[in-house]
Design an enzyme around this catalytic site. Structure first.
Site, mmCIF file in Angstrom:
data_model
loop_
_atom_site.group_PDB
_atom_site.id
_atom_site.type_symbol
_atom_site.label_atom_id
_atom_site.label_comp_id
_atom_site.label_asym_id
_atom_site.label_seq_id
_atom_site.Cartn_x
_atom_site.Cartn_y
_atom_site.Cartn_z
ATOM 1 N N GLY A 46 18.281 37.109 12.108
ATOM 2 C CA GLY A 46 17.036 37.450 11.441
ATOM 3 C C GLY A 46 17.323 37.979 10.050
ATOM 4 O O GLY A 46 18.455 38.367 9.733
ATOM 5 N N GLN A 51 15.680 42.711 2.365
ATOM 6 C CA GLN A 51 17.137 42.684 2.404
ATOM 7 C C GLN A 51 17.748 41.870 1.275
ATOM 8 O O GLN A 51 18.935 42.013 0.977
ATOM 9 C CB GLN A 51 17.633 42.145 3.745
ATOM 10 C CG GLN A 51 17.403 43.093 4.904
ATOM 11 C CD GLN A 51 17.935 42.513 6.187
ATOM 12 O OE1 GLN A 51 17.251 41.747 6.855
ATOM 13 N NE2 GLN A 51 19.160 42.870 6.526
ATOM 14 N N CYS A 99 23.469 44.900 11.741
ATOM 15 C CA CYS A 99 22.546 44.528 10.664
ATOM 16 C C CYS A 99 23.343 44.013 9.487
ATOM 17 O O CYS A 99 24.384 44.579 9.138
ATOM 18 C CB CYS A 99 21.721 45.759 10.264
ATOM 19 S SG CYS A 99 20.497 45.446 8.968
ATOM 20 N N LEU A 100 22.832 42.953 8.877
ATOM 21 C CA LEU A 100 23.500 42.401 7.700
ATOM 22 C C LEU A 100 23.538 43.404 6.550
ATOM 23 O O LEU A 100 24.402 43.315 5.684
ATOM 24 C CB LEU A 100 22.795 41.113 7.263
ATOM 25 C CG LEU A 100 22.815 39.988 8.293
ATOM 26 C CD1 LEU A 100 21.947 38.825 7.826
ATOM 27 C CD2 LEU A 100 24.231 39.524 8.587
ATOM 28 N N HIS A 141 13.457 44.989 15.004
ATOM 29 C CA HIS A 141 14.511 45.285 14.026
ATOM 30 C C HIS A 141 14.136 44.735 12.646
ATOM 31 O O HIS A 141 14.199 45.456 11.645
ATOM 32 C CB HIS A 141 15.836 44.682 14.503
ATOM 33 C CG HIS A 141 16.959 44.848 13.537
ATOM 34 N ND1 HIS A 141 18.001 45.715 13.749
ATOM 35 C CD2 HIS A 141 17.207 44.249 12.341
ATOM 36 C CE1 HIS A 141 18.840 45.652 12.717
ATOM 37 N NE2 HIS A 141 18.375 44.761 11.860
ATOM 38 N N GLU A 142 13.743 43.467 12.608
ATOM 39 C CA GLU A 142 13.407 42.857 11.309
ATOM 40 C C GLU A 142 12.182 43.509 10.676
ATOM 41 O O GLU A 142 12.160 43.749 9.472
ATOM 42 C CB GLU A 142 13.213 41.351 11.453
ATOM 43 C CG GLU A 142 14.464 40.590 11.859
ATOM 44 C CD GLU A 142 15.694 40.894 11.010
ATOM 45 O OE1 GLU A 142 15.560 41.184 9.796
ATOM 46 O OE2 GLU A 142 16.802 40.854 11.571
ATOM 47 N N HIS A 145 12.546 46.681 8.584
ATOM 48 C CA HIS A 145 12.923 46.536 7.168
ATOM 49 C C HIS A 145 11.691 46.561 6.255
ATOM 50 O O HIS A 145 11.795 46.945 5.097
ATOM 51 C CB HIS A 145 13.687 45.232 6.944
ATOM 52 C CG HIS A 145 15.098 45.266 7.439
ATOM 53 N ND1 HIS A 145 16.082 46.040 6.866
ATOM 54 C CD2 HIS A 145 15.694 44.615 8.470
ATOM 55 C CE1 HIS A 145 17.217 45.866 7.495
ATOM 56 N NE2 HIS A 145 17.010 44.999 8.489
#
Length: 177
Positions: A46, A51, A99-100, A141-142, A145
């Protein structure tokens, strides 16, 4: 185009994103294509627009199979604008997340087990789905952000947070999402 992914500590990750106002535009199509290219290049499941430094309520997620989560069931490939999440019960479930924007680390995070999410597709058509388990976790999670929240802020027990290479020997910490 593959974009650099902002890392924890960048103040842009802490902002609340503005809603997507214009659907079906070439600009939105390019942004979505860039996000998918960036997510795939980073081996993610995702990605949220903030981000990559874009303050819009836009998330993408989904996969058939992902090496980072080999036991996770497939999640439908989704583009979701202006999402709203509604828990379907008070039941929470702990699970490991990466997480990225927090590379090389993982933490155990409580999330609602069952949710309904709604929003719009890139053309402005409504989307409404129910999700549970890993699918629900990815969406939550996404969407965090979009409100300037990263998963470490949700960790209850910091004994369950650390570097991937220490917590999960054998996992590639550079491929942690």
């Amino acid at each position: 185009m593959i974009h650099p992914i902002l890392k924890m500590g960048d103040p842009r990750l802490l902002r609340v994103a503005a809603p997507v106002a214009n659907f079906g535009t070439p600009e939105l199509e390019v942004l979505i294509a860039d996000m998918f290219e960036t997510m795939v290049a980073a081996h993610g499941v995702g990605l949220a627009a903030p981000q990559i430094g874009v303050d819009r309520q836009l998330v993408i997620f989904g996969f058939e199979h992902n090496e980072r989560y080999p036991d996770a069931p497939a999640v439908p490939l989704t583009v979701l604008c202006n999402p709203v999440i509604t828990p379907l019960s008070d039941e929470m479930e702990d699970g490991w997340e990466g997480c990225l924007s927090v590379p090389g680390m993982r933490g155990e995070v409580p999330r609602y087990r069952r949710i309904r999410y709604s929003g719009f597709d890139p053309q402005g058509e409504p989307i409404e789905r129910e999700a549970e388990g890993f699918h629900a976790r990815v969406v939550q999670h996404e969407c965090d952000h979009l409100i300037g929240r990263l998963y470490p802020s949700r960790i209850r027990d910091f004994a369950r947070f650390g570097f991937t290479e220490v917590l999960f020997p054998g996992m590639d910490p550079n491929n942690d999402d």
